[in-house]
Design a protein around this motif. Sequence first.
Motif, PDB file in Angstrom:
ATOM      1  N   ALA A 224      18.068 -15.664  21.188  1.00  0.00           N
ATOM      2  CA  ALA A 224      17.226 -16.849  21.034  1.00  0.00           C
ATOM      3  C   ALA A 224      17.245 -17.661  22.323  1.00  0.00           C
ATOM      4  CB  ALA A 224      17.716 -17.696  19.870  1.00  0.00           C
ATOM      5  N   VAL A 225      16.073 -18.079  22.771  1.00  0.00           N
ATOM      6  CA  VAL A 225      15.959 -18.918  23.967  1.00  0.00           C
ATOM      7  C   VAL A 225      15.822 -20.381  23.576  1.00  0.00           C
ATOM      8  CG1 VAL A 225      14.543 -19.443  25.998  1.00  0.00           C
ATOM      9  CG2 VAL A 225      14.974 -17.058  25.352  1.00  0.00           C
ATOM     10  N   ALA A 226      14.830 -20.681  22.727  1.00  0.00           N
ATOM     11  CA  ALA A 226      14.582 -22.069  22.325  1.00  0.00           C
ATOM     12  C   ALA A 226      13.545 -22.077  21.213  1.00  0.00           C
ATOM     13  CB  ALA A 226      14.078 -22.885  23.512  1.00  0.00           C
ATOM     14  N   PRO A 227      13.460 -23.182  20.477  1.00  0.00           N
ATOM     15  CA  PRO A 227      12.339 -23.334  19.549  1.00  0.00           C
ATOM     16  C   PRO A 227      11.023 -23.380  20.330  1.00  0.00           C
ATOM     17  CG  PRO A 227      14.072 -24.932  19.077  1.00  0.00           C
ATOM     18  CD  PRO A 227      14.410 -24.318  20.397  1.00  0.00           C
ATOM     19  N   LEU A 228       9.982 -22.819  19.746  1.00  0.00           N
ATOM     20  CA  LEU A 228       8.673 -22.863  20.403  1.00  0.00           C
ATOM     21  C   LEU A 228       8.222 -24.300  20.623  1.00  0.00           C
ATOM     22  CD1 LEU A 228       6.258 -21.236  21.475  1.00  0.00           C
ATOM     23  CD2 LEU A 228       5.347 -21.194  19.138  1.00  0.00           C
ATOM     24  N   ALA A 229       8.667 -25.204  19.763  1.00  0.00           N
ATOM     25  CA  ALA A 229       8.295 -26.615  19.883  1.00  0.00           C
ATOM     26  C   ALA A 229       8.837 -27.265  21.148  1.00  0.00           C
ATOM     27  CB  ALA A 229       8.782 -27.380  18.657  1.00  0.00           C
ATOM     28  N   ASP A 230       9.824 -26.637  21.811  1.00  0.00           N
ATOM     29  CA  ASP A 230      10.349 -27.186  23.062  1.00  0.00           C
ATOM     30  C   ASP A 230       9.367 -27.016  24.215  1.00  0.00           C
ATOM     31  OD1 ASP A 230      12.625 -27.875  21.735  1.00  0.00           O
ATOM     32  OD2 ASP A 230      13.985 -26.585  22.862  1.00  0.00           O
ATOM     33  N   PHE A 231       8.344 -26.212  24.027  1.00  0.00           N
ATOM     34  CA  PHE A 231       7.358 -25.973  25.073  1.00  0.00           C
ATOM     35  C   PHE A 231       6.121 -26.834  24.812  1.00  0.00           C
ATOM     36  CE2 PHE A 231      10.090 -22.335  25.049  1.00  0.00           C
ATOM     37  CZ  PHE A 231      10.224 -21.996  26.381  1.00  0.00           C
ATOM     38  N   THR A 236      -1.553 -18.163  27.157  1.00  0.00           N
ATOM     39  CA  THR A 236      -1.580 -16.805  26.625  1.00  0.00           C
ATOM     40  C   THR A 236      -2.931 -16.160  26.852  1.00  0.00           C
ATOM     41  OG1 THR A 236      -1.036 -15.481  24.664  1.00  0.00           O
ATOM     42  CG2 THR A 236      -2.338 -17.471  24.307  1.00  0.00           C
ATOM     43  N   ALA A 237      -3.013 -14.878  26.556  1.00  0.00           N
ATOM     44  CA  ALA A 237      -4.256 -14.117  26.605  1.00  0.00           C
ATOM     45  C   ALA A 237      -4.035 -12.842  25.820  1.00  0.00           C
ATOM     46  CB  ALA A 237      -4.652 -13.796  28.047  1.00  0.00           C
ATOM     47  N   GLY A 238      -5.120 -12.287  25.338  1.00  0.00           N
ATOM     48  CA  GLY A 238      -5.009 -11.043  24.586  1.00  0.00           C
ATOM     49  C   GLY A 238      -5.657 -11.145  23.226  1.00  0.00           C
ATOM     50  N   PRO A 239      -5.664 -10.060  22.481  1.00  0.00           N
ATOM     51  CA  PRO A 239      -6.282 -10.062  21.150  1.00  0.00           C
ATOM     52  C   PRO A 239      -5.678 -11.110  20.233  1.00  0.00           C
ATOM     53  CG  PRO A 239      -5.774  -7.816  21.852  1.00  0.00           C
ATOM     54  CD  PRO A 239      -5.133  -8.730  22.848  1.00  0.00           C
ATOM     55  N   GLY A 240      -6.530 -11.878  19.580  1.00  0.00           N
ATOM     56  CA  GLY A 240      -6.071 -12.884  18.624  1.00  0.00           C
ATOM     57  C   GLY A 240      -5.536 -14.151  19.251  1.00  0.00           C
ATOM     58  N   ALA A 241      -5.742 -14.341  20.548  1.00  0.00           N
ATOM     59  CA  ALA A 241      -5.153 -15.492  21.241  1.00  0.00           C
ATOM     60  C   ALA A 241      -5.630 -16.821  20.652  1.00  0.00           C
ATOM     61  CB  ALA A 241      -5.477 -15.430  22.732  1.00  0.00           C
ATOM     62  N   ASP A 242      -6.906 -16.915  20.325  1.00  0.00           N
ATOM     63  CA  ASP A 242      -7.451 -18.182  19.818  1.00  0.00           C
ATOM     64  C   ASP A 242      -6.869 -18.570  18.459  1.00  0.00           C
ATOM     65  OD1 ASP A 242      -9.302 -18.836  21.939  1.00  0.00           O
ATOM     66  OD2 ASP A 242     -10.461 -17.100  21.289  1.00  0.00           O
ATOM     67  N   ALA A 243      -6.353 -17.591  17.729  1.00  0.00           N
ATOM     68  CA  ALA A 243      -5.857 -17.864  16.379  1.00  0.00           C
ATOM     69  C   ALA A 243      -4.354 -18.053  16.315  1.00  0.00           C
ATOM     70  CB  ALA A 243      -6.271 -16.716  15.445  1.00  0.00           C
ATOM     71  N   LEU A 244      -3.673 -18.031  17.459  1.00  0.00           N
ATOM     72  CA  LEU A 244      -2.220 -18.183  17.448  1.00  0.00           C
ATOM     73  C   LEU A 244      -1.824 -19.554  16.926  1.00  0.00           C
ATOM     74  CD1 LEU A 244      -1.110 -16.554  20.825  1.00  0.00           C
ATOM     75  CD2 LEU A 244      -0.885 -15.608  18.530  1.00  0.00           C
ATOM     76  N   ALA A 245      -0.790 -19.575  16.092  1.00  0.00           N
ATOM     77  CA  ALA A 245      -0.295 -20.842  15.546  1.00  0.00           C
ATOM     78  C   ALA A 245       0.827 -21.359  16.453  1.00  0.00           C
ATOM     79  CB  ALA A 245       0.228 -20.632  14.136  1.00  0.00           C
ATOM     80  N   VAL A 246       0.674 -22.579  16.935  1.00  0.00           N
ATOM     81  CA  VAL A 246       1.700 -23.227  17.733  1.00  0.00           C
ATOM     82  C   VAL A 246       1.994 -24.591  17.118  1.00  0.00           C
ATOM     83  CG1 VAL A 246       1.046 -22.020  19.853  1.00  0.00           C
ATOM     84  CG2 VAL A 246       0.044 -24.258  19.335  1.00  0.00           C
ATOM     85  N   PRO A 247       3.175 -25.182  17.405  1.00  0.00           N
ATOM     86  CA  PRO A 247       3.493 -26.499  16.863  1.00  0.00           C
ATOM     87  C   PRO A 247       2.441 -27.547  17.235  1.00  0.00           C
ATOM     88  CG  PRO A 247       5.444 -25.476  17.793  1.00  0.00           C
ATOM     89  CD  PRO A 247       4.297 -24.605  18.177  1.00  0.00           C
ATOM     90  N   ALA A 248       2.348 -28.583  16.428  1.00  0.00           N
ATOM     91  CA  ALA A 248       1.309 -29.590  16.613  1.00  0.00           C
ATOM     92  C   ALA A 248       1.347 -30.231  17.992  1.00  0.00           C
ATOM     93  CB  ALA A 248       1.436 -30.656  15.517  1.00  0.00           C
ATOM     94  N   ALA A 249       2.548 -30.430  18.543  1.00  0.00           N
ATOM     95  CA  ALA A 249       2.669 -31.106  19.835  1.00  0.00           C
ATOM     96  C   ALA A 249       2.515 -30.139  21.019  1.00  0.00           C
ATOM     97  CB  ALA A 249       4.013 -31.815  19.928  1.00  0.00           C
ATOM     98  N   THR A 250       2.288 -28.872  20.746  1.00  0.00           N
ATOM     99  CA  THR A 250       2.180 -27.866  21.807  1.00  0.00           C
ATOM    100  C   THR A 250       0.711 -27.544  22.073  1.00  0.00           C
ATOM    101  OG1 THR A 250       4.293 -26.889  21.186  1.00  0.00           O
ATOM    102  CG2 THR A 250       2.821 -25.526  22.494  1.00  0.00           C
ATOM    103  N   ARG A 251       0.330 -27.579  23.332  1.00  0.00           N
ATOM    104  CA  ARG A 251      -1.046 -27.268  23.723  1.00  0.00           C
ATOM    105  C   ARG A 251      -1.175 -25.768  23.942  1.00  0.00           C
ATOM    106  NH1 ARG A 251      -3.914 -28.403  29.372  1.00  0.00           N
ATOM    107  NH2 ARG A 251      -1.746 -28.479  30.001  1.00  0.00           N
ATOM    108  N   LEU A 252      -2.178 -25.160  23.343  1.00  0.00           N
ATOM    109  CA  LEU A 252      -2.443 -23.726  23.515  1.00  0.00           C
ATOM    110  C   LEU A 252      -3.540 -23.542  24.552  1.00  0.00           C
ATOM    111  CD1 LEU A 252      -1.855 -20.811  22.495  1.00  0.00           C
ATOM    112  CD2 LEU A 252      -3.752 -21.125  20.907  1.00  0.00           C
ATOM    113  N   VAL A 253      -3.210 -22.865  25.630  1.00  0.00           N
ATOM    114  CA  VAL A 253      -4.191 -22.566  26.677  1.00  0.00           C
ATOM    115  C   VAL A 253      -4.456 -21.071  26.637  1.00  0.00           C
ATOM    116  CG1 VAL A 253      -4.657 -22.548  29.154  1.00  0.00           C
ATOM    117  CG2 VAL A 253      -3.421 -24.473  28.122  1.00  0.00           C
ATOM    118  N   VAL A 254      -5.676 -20.678  26.331  1.00  0.00           N
ATOM    119  CA  VAL A 254      -6.072 -19.274  26.297  1.00  0.00           C
ATOM    120  C   VAL A 254      -6.745 -18.944  27.610  1.00  0.00           C
ATOM    121  CG1 VAL A 254      -7.427 -17.504  25.123  1.00  0.00           C
ATOM    122  CG2 VAL A 254      -6.315 -19.321  23.798  1.00  0.00           C
ATOM    123  N   ALA A 255      -6.096 -18.092  28.399  1.00  0.00           N
ATOM    124  CA  ALA A 255      -6.615 -17.746  29.714  1.00  0.00           C
ATOM    125  C   ALA A 255      -7.776 -16.784  29.578  1.00  0.00           C
ATOM    126  CB  ALA A 255      -5.507 -17.123  30.568  1.00  0.00           C
ATOM    127  N   ALA A 256      -8.834 -17.035  30.324  1.00  0.00           N
ATOM    128  CA  ALA A 256     -10.021 -16.172  30.277  1.00  0.00           C
ATOM    129  C   ALA A 256      -9.797 -14.959  31.166  1.00  0.00           C
ATOM    130  CB  ALA A 256     -11.240 -16.948  30.731  1.00  0.00           C
TER     131      ALA A 256
END
Length: 256
Positions: A224-231, A236-256
């Motif tokens: 274990a490194v850390a909770p995802l919420a620490d980021f 990210t990029a790849g199949p299903g990137a737009d649908a990834l679930a991240v914590p509310a305070a975490t910004r999801l950036v989908v690279a084109a």
Amino acid sequence: MESLDAEARRATLAALLVEHGFVAVAEASTRLGVSEVTVRTDLTVLAARGIARRVHGGAVAAGSVREAPVEATAERDAELKRAIGGAAAALVTSGSSLMLDVGSTTHAVATALVARTDLSDVVVITNGLSIALTLEAAIPRFTVIVTGGSLRPLQHSLVDALAVDTVRGLHADLAILGCTGVADGRVTNVNLPEAAVKRAMISASTARVLVSDTSKFGRHDLSAVAPLADFGTVVTAGPGADALAVPAATRLVVAA
């Protein structure tokens, strides 16, 4: 060693598998101060968890913990990694400091940083020798600080106490980290010593960015490194990137 409980023994055996690829029952029995029957039981448990594969006389690392050279992983999904690297590098500003750990995706970040000729007065702290050599092209616009530590050949990474102590003695505005697994709200990594450096970088930075293609999501790895919420940001990029679930305070950036 006699005082180690079952889970501590198994963690030690898992670490030996990561480091050496094979654990012999007789040697592990002597090292841990327990019977060979106990070692066989522990290895059977690790095999059931997907960490080990039993063979005559001991166990080998299962595919989930066997590392490939960073040069090989760099070729896998190379376009995705370049896209992630560019998007993560866009988050860095002149006059800032950042920590960059080892891995093929973070190496793509380093390459993208060098290509950003608008950046200046940037300090980069890394425990990756390949990353440091890539960043060398940006000196003197960049100052590159390499941690000390024991050299791991597969990833060309510097780890163990000296690397961790170096990171703990510094502070950066931003840490950009890779991983090998993200599941159940946790970021994990296949290698125990490198995970320790990642944790130190998280503690020594104001903001954190996780860089990972979508193939890592849904996968558990050894340490274990850390909770995802620490980021604060996940790139990210790849199949299903737009649908990834991240914590509310975490910004999801989908690279084109």
